[in-house]
Structures are given as C-alpha cells and as structure tokens.
Design an enzyme around this catalytic site. Structure first.
Site, PDB file in Angstrom:
ATOM      1  CD  GLN A 121       1.259 -44.771   8.933  1.00 39.02           C
ATOM      2  OE1 GLN A 121       1.461 -45.047  10.109  1.00 39.02           O
ATOM      3  NE2 GLN A 121       0.093 -44.367   8.512  1.00 39.02           N
ATOM      4  CG  HIS A 336      -2.605 -42.569  16.168  1.00 41.51           C
ATOM      5  ND1 HIS A 336      -3.794 -42.853  16.794  1.00 41.51           N
ATOM      6  CD2 HIS A 336      -2.250 -43.704  15.523  1.00 41.51           C
ATOM      7  CE1 HIS A 336      -4.137 -44.106  16.527  1.00 41.51           C
ATOM      8  NE2 HIS A 336      -3.211 -44.642  15.765  1.00 41.51           N
TER       9      HIS A 336
END
Ligand SMILES: *[C@@H]1O[C@H](CO)[C@@H](O)[C@H](O)[C@H]1NC(C)=O
Ligand SMILES: *[C@@H]1O[C@H](CO)[C@@H](O)[C@H](O)[C@H]1NC(C)=O
Ligand SMILES: *[C@@H]1O[C@H](CO)[C@@H](O)[C@H](O)[C@H]1NC(C)=O
Length: 381
Positions: A121, A336
């Site tokens: 990521q 998030h």
C-alpha cells in the site's frame, strides 16, 4: 548525510538537490496509526516534498513506530533515494526528505508478521512515478491481523486499481502468519504517465460468490471445513439463489508457520468486487471465524455500494492523484478513509466531497465519495 553512507548508494541516488521546510503532520489525529504514516509518506515521495510527522501513534498502547511502520518508511525512503530522520522503532517523530523516485529492485523486511499488503500500500503509488519498472520484494505476514489478507490485495484491490491505470503483478512466493511472518511477495510494478479517474457508482446484481478457507502448519484441516461451512450457511440466509464456492485448503510447501483464515469474495454484474474475511486466533472457534467473514461480506453488500469498507481508504490516494473527477459509491465512510482524505487534501490540491446517496437503490447508509484529482504526471514520460 546518513543515507549516503555507502559508495553504492552514491552511485545510484542523486539526493537532496533542494531542502525546503518540511510540511508538518500530526500523526495522532483521526485514525492516528499506520494509515496516516503510509498516506503521508507516499505523497511526500510522489510530490518530492519533505514532511515531518510528529506524535506518531500517540494514542496507542505502544506509541511510536513499530517494526512494520519503520520498514514501510524505509522502503519509501529507498524508492525515492531520500533521507529518513528519526527512523527507529519507538520513534514518535520522523522527517522524510525525498529525492528522485528510482526504478529497480527494492526490499522491505520488518522481520515480524507486519503485513506485506500494507507494505505494498505504501510503496505501490511511489513506484508508479518511477523512471521504469520496479520490483518490490516484500516480506512479513501475508495473512496477518489488522490488515488485508494478500488474497484481498490480489483478488479485490488489484482488479479495481487497474481501472485507474495501475498495473502490477503480484507473485506470492511464501505465505506467512502471525506471529512469525516469513511470508514473501514480489510485486512488479509498471510506471504510469498519469492515472485515470474512475467512476464506480452502479452496483448491479451479485453474480458470483467464492472464497478460500485455509489452514497451515500444525492446524487440522477440519478448521478449514468448519469455517467454510458456517460462512456458506450464513450467506445463504440472505443470498439464496447463488452457488457459493468456498475452497478449503491445507497449505503445505508455500507456507511458513501456522494459521487459519477465510476470505469470501462477491462480484457484481457491473464489475464491483467485495470481500469479507477473518483469521483464526487461539481460543476462537472456527465457526465464529467463518461467521465473522460472512457477516462482513453481507454488510458490504447490503449498503448497495460498489466498494467495500476495506477498499474505500485504499482508493483515496489514487483518486487524489488521477487526472479528473472520480466517484465511488460505498457504505459508511470509515475513519481510515476520512484520514486518507484529510492527508490527501493537506498534501495535494485534490478536493473531496462525501454525500449521502438518495436514489431508488440507496439504503440509509449509502454514500458517494467524489474527488477532483490533481492529475500528477510522471516526469519520465
Ligand atoms: C438501481 O438498480 C437497478 C438494478 O441494478 C439499476 O438498473 C438502476 O439503474 C439503479 N438505479 C440507480 C439510480 O442507480
Ligand atoms: C488530463 O485530462 C484532460 C481532460 O481529459 C486532458 O485534456 C489532459 O490532456 C490530461 N492531462 C494529461 C497530462 O494527459
Ligand atoms: C438503517 O436502516 C436499518 C434497517 O432499516 C436500521 O436498523 C438502522 O438503524 C438504520 N441506520 C441509520 C443510520 O439510520
């Protein structure tokens, strides 16, 4: 300069041409953990702008950088030939001074079960803006807690980010589990000239449900069967007319350590992909693990969006970087995601809006996330 300590790195890196004042980021706000570090570091690398993150993980029981966070920051530093100050385990303040993004082979190994999916990521967006293909060799946990399983990365994240023009191969060489890690994934990433905006607002109907339920190491195969049986039964209560194909597996040669878990994936007629997943823990019955994964999948189907709660936050950075307006339909916006939006708006000119969907198919928690991306171009094209 610490980063230029070997002759080798002098040869391959051209570091620190300019040193502007670092942008400050409070690492304790909102999600306040690894997410804020990842989005901040990736954007710093891509923008070539220094950042200082303070109060890292201030609210957590073990504040400061954990090995997996440090490993991610070091990986970004290596990719952008930068300098990382304060980069030690436990550190609550780091400064990243990026240089030029470099293609080629980069390795990260936290020596724990730190998630390879999270390492990908943070590094994938950086590698997109390199001067050629990159090979990211990522070690740690492939199916570890508090992170997407690698199967999610390959089966859900990968096909969806391809819509932005992101192309990478993911070679799963070894699976690794909590607490030992020992997994290994090699991602080959092609650079882009720029990213395309994406619209995912049509959910369509669910056409396919499949998954994998696994045990590895010393755990009995029966656990895989039990997780799959319960998950199938729970899904069938709501989705009656589809064959649910959950494979059960005993991992053999390609796995390091012991673990069990399940991931179930649903696809829609319009190309949306969702997942529910869970991992076994000591003292947790296998049917509870299967139940949890099935409920997670159903929750992400019920809201009638196109993007599940785990993909949401992972798409924010690509939306911000893309050239044009992206729109995604999804369920409740996670912390998030809000954090990724906040960081992206601080560090780029991207503008996000979140609105409630109010069409005929919307439920009471369907939302549209829209973004005017900035259109970051790769200078090497
Ligand atoms: C609602 O769902 C149906 C069936 O998938 C679809 O044909 C229609 O276009 C949807 N309406 C809106 C406003 O998205
Ligand atoms: C970005 O998109 C616009 C509109 O589609 C297009 O005209 C422009 O050429 C694109 N930018 C780049 C750098 O390709
Ligand atoms: C949405 O609707 C469901 C079922 O109709 C209900 O249980 C839930 O409380 C509602 N949520 C909100 C945020 O209104």
């Amino acid at each position: 300069w610490k980063a230029v300590k070997s002759l080798k790195s002098i040869n391959i890196c051209l570091v620190f041409s300019k040193m502007a004042a670092a942008v400050e980021m409070d690492g304790s706000i909102m999600e306040g953990g690894g997410q804020i570090l990842r989005v901040t570091a990736a954007l710093s690398c891509i923008n070539g702008a220094s950042i200082r993150i303070h109060k890292i993980r201030a609210g957590r029981s073990t504040p400061g950088l954990r090995p997996q966070h440090l490993s991610g920051l070091e990986l970004v530093r290596d990719i952008c030939c930068g300098n990382l100050e304060g980069g030690t385990v436990g550190s609550t303040e780091v400064t990243l001074i990026p240089g030029k993004i470099k293609s080629g082979k980069h390795t990260a190994d936290p020596q724990t079960a730190g998630s390879v999916g999270l390492l990908l990521q943070v590094s994938l967006p950086c590698a997109l803006y390199a001067d050629g293909p990159s090979e990211l060799c990522l070690k740690g946990g492939t199916n570890a807690d508090m992170a997407p399983q690698i199967d999610y990365t390959i089966k859900v994240f990968k096909p969806i980010v391809e819509k932005f023009g992101v192309h990478f191969d993911c070679d799963l060489r070894m699976r690794g589990y909590y607490p030992k890690g020992g997994g290994e994934v090699v991602a080959k990433v092609n650079p882009v000239s720029e990213l395309s905006p994406v619209t995912m607002t049509e959910r369509g109907t669910i056409t396919k449900i499949y998954g994998r339920s696994f045990v590895a190491g010393v755990l009995p195969y029966k656990l895989a069967k039990d997780m799959a049986t319960t998950a199938t039964r729970v899904i069938r209560r709501e989705i009656k007319d589809l064959y649910i194909n959950i494979q059960t597996l005993q991992e053999k040669d390609m796995a390091c350590g012991s673990g069990n878990g399940i991931i179930i994936i649903a696809e829609s007629s319009t190309g949306c992909i969702f997942a529910g997943s869970a991992l076994g823990k000591k003292g947790v019955y296998a049917d509870k693990v299967g139940f949890e994964a099935a409920e997670m999948l159903l929750r992400n189907i019920r809201h009638n969006g196109c993007v599940d709660e785990f993909l949401q936050d992972q798409l924010i950075l690509f939306m911000a970087l893309a050239n044009g307006t992206s729109r995604i339909r999804t369920g409740p916006v996670t912390l998030h995601t809000q954090t990724a939006i906040h960081v992206a708006e601080q560090l780029t000119q991207a503008k996000f809006t979140v609105t409630k969907a109010e069409d005929e198919n919307a439920s009471n928690d369907t939302y549209i996330i829209e973004c005017q991306g900035v259109g970051v171009t790769n200078p090497h094209f």
